[in-house]
Design a protein around this motif. Structure first.
Motif, PDB file in Angstrom:
ATOM      1  N   UNK A   1       0.834  -1.207   0.000  1.00 54.15           N
ATOM      2  CA  UNK A   1       0.000   0.000   0.000  1.00 54.15           C
ATOM      3  C   UNK A   1       0.866   1.253   0.000  1.00 54.15           C
ATOM      4  N   UNK A   2       1.970   1.205   0.730  1.00 58.44           N
ATOM      5  CA  UNK A   2       2.857   2.371   0.762  1.00 58.44           C
ATOM      6  C   UNK A   2       3.463   2.619  -0.609  1.00 58.44           C
ATOM      7  N   UNK A   3       3.907   1.537  -1.272  1.00 57.81           N
ATOM      8  CA  UNK A   3       4.500   1.694  -2.608  1.00 57.81           C
ATOM      9  C   UNK A   3       3.464   2.243  -3.571  1.00 57.81           C
ATOM     10  N   UNK A   4       2.262   1.657  -3.541  1.00 49.36           N
ATOM     11  CA  UNK A   4       1.206   2.125  -4.453  1.00 49.36           C
ATOM     12  C   UNK A   4       0.871   3.591  -4.178  1.00 49.36           C
ATOM     13  N   UNK A   5       0.789   3.965  -2.917  1.00 45.48           N
ATOM     14  CA  UNK A   5       0.507   5.366  -2.584  1.00 45.48           C
ATOM     15  C   UNK A   5       1.569   6.271  -3.180  1.00 45.48           C
ATOM     16  N   UNK A   6       2.826   5.825  -3.062  1.00 44.61           N
ATOM     17  CA  UNK A   6       3.917   6.630  -3.616  1.00 44.61           C
ATOM     18  C   UNK A   6       3.732   6.796  -5.116  1.00 44.61           C
ATOM     19  N   UNK A   7       3.359   5.697  -5.805  1.00 47.48           N
ATOM     20  CA  UNK A   7       3.159   5.779  -7.256  1.00 47.48           C
ATOM     21  C   UNK A   7       2.033   6.753  -7.572  1.00 47.48           C
TER      22      UNK A   7
ATOM     23  N   UNK B   1      -5.437   9.077   0.205  1.00 45.39           N
ATOM     24  CA  UNK B   1      -4.303   9.202  -0.721  1.00 45.39           C
ATOM     25  C   UNK B   1      -4.742   8.871  -2.145  1.00 45.39           C
ATOM     26  N   UNK B   2      -5.473   7.759  -2.279  1.00 45.47           N
ATOM     27  CA  UNK B   2      -5.868   7.386  -3.642  1.00 45.47           C
ATOM     28  C   UNK B   2      -6.932   8.325  -4.193  1.00 45.47           C
ATOM     29  N   UNK B   3      -7.802   8.822  -3.326  1.00 41.67           N
ATOM     30  CA  UNK B   3      -8.840   9.731  -3.793  1.00 41.67           C
ATOM     31  C   UNK B   3      -8.255  11.073  -4.213  1.00 41.67           C
ATOM     32  N   UNK B   4      -7.057  11.350  -3.748  1.00 41.63           N
ATOM     33  CA  UNK B   4      -6.395  12.612  -4.052  1.00 41.63           C
ATOM     34  C   UNK B   4      -6.298  12.858  -5.553  1.00 41.63           C
TER      35      UNK B   4
ATOM     36  N   UNK C   1      -3.990   4.621 -17.604  1.00 41.39           N
ATOM     37  CA  UNK C   1      -5.440   4.633 -17.434  1.00 41.39           C
ATOM     38  C   UNK C   1      -5.832   3.983 -16.106  1.00 41.39           C
ATOM     39  N   UNK C   2      -5.043   2.991 -15.686  1.00 37.92           N
ATOM     40  CA  UNK C   2      -5.296   2.396 -14.375  1.00 37.92           C
ATOM     41  C   UNK C   2      -5.047   3.423 -13.289  1.00 37.92           C
ATOM     42  N   UNK C   3      -3.969   4.177 -13.460  1.00 36.88           N
ATOM     43  CA  UNK C   3      -3.649   5.230 -12.481  1.00 36.88           C
ATOM     44  C   UNK C   3      -4.828   6.197 -12.366  1.00 36.88           C
ATOM     45  N   UNK C   4      -5.429   6.516 -13.530  1.00 37.68           N
ATOM     46  CA  UNK C   4      -6.565   7.440 -13.523  1.00 37.68           C
ATOM     47  C   UNK C   4      -7.808   6.765 -12.946  1.00 37.68           C
ATOM     48  N   UNK C   5      -8.036   5.503 -13.335  1.00 40.83           N
ATOM     49  CA  UNK C   5      -9.338   4.888 -13.091  1.00 40.83           C
ATOM     50  C   UNK C   5      -9.500   4.185 -11.754  1.00 40.83           C
ATOM     51  N   UNK C   6      -8.405   3.595 -11.235  1.00 41.24           N
ATOM     52  CA  UNK C   6      -8.528   2.784 -10.020  1.00 41.24           C
ATOM     53  C   UNK C   6      -9.113   3.570  -8.847  1.00 41.24           C
ATOM     54  N   UNK C   7      -8.704   4.830  -8.618  1.00 46.46           N
ATOM     55  CA  UNK C   7      -9.319   5.556  -7.498  1.00 46.46           C
ATOM     56  C   UNK C   7     -10.834   5.640  -7.597  1.00 46.46           C
ATOM     57  N   UNK C   8     -11.360   5.806  -8.808  1.00 45.75           N
ATOM     58  CA  UNK C   8     -12.824   5.861  -8.965  1.00 45.75           C
ATOM     59  C   UNK C   8     -13.442   4.521  -8.578  1.00 45.75           C
TER      60      UNK C   8
END
Lengths: 296, 466
Positions: A27-33, B268-271, B328-335
């Motif tokens: 989770x930390x690595x993914x957050x960083x990405x 963090x991901x919702x950011x 696209x995963x970077x964009x879409x996964x948070x949703x």
């Protein structure tokens, strides 16, 4: 039984501890990405360099606010006028928001509460229309606006407002779905008390739908800030009428990127802040409305 | 007998909304004033004292006739040929300049033709409304009841007829800014309006030529079309499936009992959702350039790769395809995360408890209970995601611009149908081919969407909660 189960799953076997640590590491690595591009753009916007590509990832010449102040420098504003772009977008989005939200609210109310002859037909046609790729009609919209004389001078504002709001009535489904959850008995009670349908609409349904309507307001307000393709096609080469998104995009043009790259970063940060706040607000209203219209 | 047949036909046509004053009834059974309203709109209303309404209908008719005579009929007449007169250039000796005699402009001829036909359609409906209104006044008069006055009509608009009041402007907006452009664009698919052979000012109808050209592998357009279609489908499936699977996994990782700081991870991901997409995508694009930040980091700071061969994130066809899917995963996964989290929080714990008592392990529980539950609730979301990905203009256009370019083709390796359509129309001026691509995209989408949407519960039973 359930505590028993808990004890078993929570048992601190060494494998479980390692697995748990691994999950947190992942989770930390993914957050960083996920945060890296955002952190990078803030860092880049503060760089004390010139040009567009830098050999070192981390700035070596210290940090500065110059890239921000340059955006507001009158000398630079003759080339790309960032404050003006901001005001353009604000102006367009306020009007587009007023018209767009009004349309959506009207259509959603009618489709949810009223039954009339062509209702089902209109909903089906609307669904079919939604399947055409938006960009297909874009060039035709441009030709139509051009034939109406709206692609010159200040008319561009009107053209963009119309483009963002005129067709918005077709986006009624979400609000309609929300209004569908309001019990019909409320309308009936109001009608028995002598309300006209307009009064049912304005005094009963509208107040109850407030969270979802706020969501709609924010969404149609954000539209012009987030879209850049219509604005790009309609404003063309006329940088006086650029919206922020077109402006930022054009800062990365081949001929501009060397001078404007760091200013792009600064502009991106400046634009993201208000939009980010509004988006978070919007999400909050969305969640609030998803918990249902009338509780009980 | 006759009335029975008539009432049945009314029920069939109008259902619960049948009114006795129909347009056909007006022509067959109306009195002379009603019948005269066929020719003079509003006449019947005027006779019965509905002055404002009658004058309104009459003025609409006058305006329409005036429009048709001055502009409408000439525009429709030009439609079959789309114009032929070329612009003529003559040298004016006295003024020493070239003078241009304006020729026909097929773009405008087509537009005004479509407009004239649309206005005629609209007029037909107003004409019918006028006829009905005259017949209604006539019938009410005959019955001896009060003929509705302007005040009553306005009151009606705020009460039983509120749909007419509230829908007029939004529908007009959709007609002018969605339907008219679509009809116009579809018409272009049947012309040779493109820069090929210089048909940008004057063009002609060519029937289905463009359609056969696009599907035919033998020519350059067809050779571009099929690979783009293939990639669009692969992209949409990959993007949607990976997005769902990885988003679900992430949600479960965060949601599992022993994960700490749950809300921090979610924030963090919702950011990334809060940052406008065009900003984040443009940032990532600059980072992935051959001289971009990622390559510089790998070359100069980490010294993992040589300066001479930076990673070709967006310049090598295979790399570019991988890159756009991953970004696209970077964009879409948070949703997806946001959606799934809500669903999992509402997940009825009894199901898993019961399964556990019956001896199911976590894997069985996931595949037999959690996954079907999430899939059931998320299926509308997944379908919209799929259609959204077929039309995912932003990610492709902002990230790779459709590139890297394919040799001898107008479409690049990562171009979707929509981005190709954009290039064909806005950049390359192959308007006819672009229109055909748009129609094909529509057909693909409608097959997917119509089937799934019509079988969804919210369409069949929309009043379930009222």
């Amino acid at each position: 039984m359930s505590t028993n189960l808990k004890r078993r799953t929570m048992s601190s076997k060494p494998g479980a501890i390692a697995g748990n640590a691994l999950v947190h590491l992942l989770l930390a690595v993914l957050s960083a990405i996920w945060l890296a591009p955002l952190a990078w753009i803030v860092m880049t916007s503060l760089r004390n360099d010139t040009g567009s590509y830098f050999k070192d990832f981390f700035p070596k010449n210290g940090l500065t606010l110059r890239n921000y102040t340059e955006l507001f420098d009158p000398a630079n504003r003759q080339l790309l006028d960032f404050p003006r772009m901001f005001m353009n977008t604000l102006f367009i989005s306020i009007f587009a928001c007023i018209i767009g939200t009004t349309f959506v609210v009207f259509v959603a109310y009618i489709m949810s509460r009223r039954r009339y002859k062509t209702r089902r037909f209109m909903m089906n046609v609307n669904m079919i229309l939604g399947l055409f790729p938006g960009f297909m009609a874009m060039i035709a919209v441009y030709f139509i606006l051009k034939a109406m004389g709206l692609t010159q001078g200040n008319w561009i504002y009107l053209a963009l407002i119309l483009v963002y709001s005129a067709g918005s009535g077709s986006g009624f489904l979400l609000l309609k779905g929300y209004m569908d959850t309001i019990p019909k008995s409320l309308d009936e009670a109001a009608t028995i008390d002598g309300c006209t349908q307009w009064e049912v609409f304005s005094k009963v349904i509208l107040p109850i739908s407030k969270p979802m309507i706020v969501y709609q307001i924010l969404m149609s307000f954000l539209g012009p800030w987030l879209d850049f393709i219509f604005a790009k096609v309609i404003a063309g080469a006329n940088s006086k009428y650029y919206t922020v998104s077109v402006g930022l995009w054009s800062m990365l043009d081949k001929e501009r990127t060397y001078d404007w790259y760091l200013n792009f970063a600064a502009g991106a940060v400046l634009v993201s802040l208000p939009i980010g706040i509004l988006t978070i607000l919007m999400q909050r209203f969305y969640n609030q409305s998803m918990s249902g219209a009338v509780k009980g | 007998m006759e009335s029975k047949a008539k009432s049945r036909s009314l029920v069939r046509k109008g259902g619960a909304f049948a009114e006795p004053w129909t347009a056909s009834g007006a022509i067959l059974h109306g009195n002379w004033a009603t019948k005269l309203s066929v020719l003079i709109m509003g006449f019947g209303n005027l006779i019965h004292g509905q002055i404002v309404k009658g004058l309104l209908f009459l003025s609409i008719q006058v305006l329409y006739v005036y429009y048709m005579i001055t502009a409408g009929i000439p525009a429709i007449k030009m439609l079959p040929t789309l114009g032929w007169l070329e612009q003529v250039e003559t040298w004016n000796e006295e003024k020493m300049i070239y003078e241009y005699a304006a020729g026909h402009n097929s773009v405008l001829i087509l537009l005004w033709g479509v407009v004239a036909i649309s206005i005629s359609f609209a007029f037909f409906f107003i004409w019918r409304a006028a006829l009905k209104s005259a017949y209604k006044a006539d019938l009410l008069h005959k019955e001896g009841s009060k003929v509705n006055r302007l005040k009553d009509d306005i009151h009606d608009l705020f009460d039983e007829k509120i749909h007419n009041l509230l829908l007029t402007l939004p529908v007009l907006g959709v007609l002018i800014f969605t339907v008219l452009p679509l009809v116009y664009m579809i018409a272009m698919a049947f012309t040779n309006y493109s820069k090929e052979n210089d048909h940008l000012v004057l063009f002609d109808w060519v029937g289905f030529d463009n359609f056969t050209r696009v599907v035919n592998m033998q020519n350059s357009v067809g050779q571009a079309f099929w690979p783009v279609l293939g990639w669009t489908v692969i992209w949409a499936v990959l993007a949607t499936a990976l997005n769902f699977i990885l988003g679900l996994s992430l949600a479960m990782l965060i949601g599992r009992k022993r994960t700490r700081l749950k809300s921090m991870w979610r924030v963090i991901f919702a950011f990334t959702i809060a940052v406008p997409q065009f900003v984040s995508l443009l940032i990532i694009r600059t980072m992935l350039q051959p001289q971009g930040a990622i390559n510089m980091l790998l070359i100069h700071d980490l010294k993992w790769i040589a300066e001479t061969d930076p990673l070709p994130f967006l310049t090598n066809p295979m790399w570019a395809r991988f890159t756009v899917v991953i970004i696209n995963l970077w964009v879409g996964i948070p949703y997806t995360l946001l959606q799934v989290t809500g669903i999992l929080q509402n997940f009825p714990e009894e199901y898993t408890e019961a399964a556990r008592i019956d001896g199911a392990n976590s894997i069985v529980i996931f595949f037999k209970i959690t996954l079907p539950y999430v899939l059931f609730i998320m299926s509308p979301y997944i379908i919209t995601q799929f259609t959204g990905n077929i039309n995912n203009f932003n990610v492709i256009y902002l990230l790779s611009g459709g590139g890297p370019p394919r040799p001898n083709s107008t479409a690049g390796y990562t171009d979707l149908l929509v981005t190709w359509l954009y290039k064909l129309t806005v950049d390359q001026q192959y308007y006819n081919i672009g229109a055909v691509i748009g129609i094909f995209t529509f057909v693909t989408l409608s097959i997917v969407a119509l089937v799934t949407y019509r079988s969804s519960g919210s369409y069949k039973d929309e009043e379930g909660f009222q």
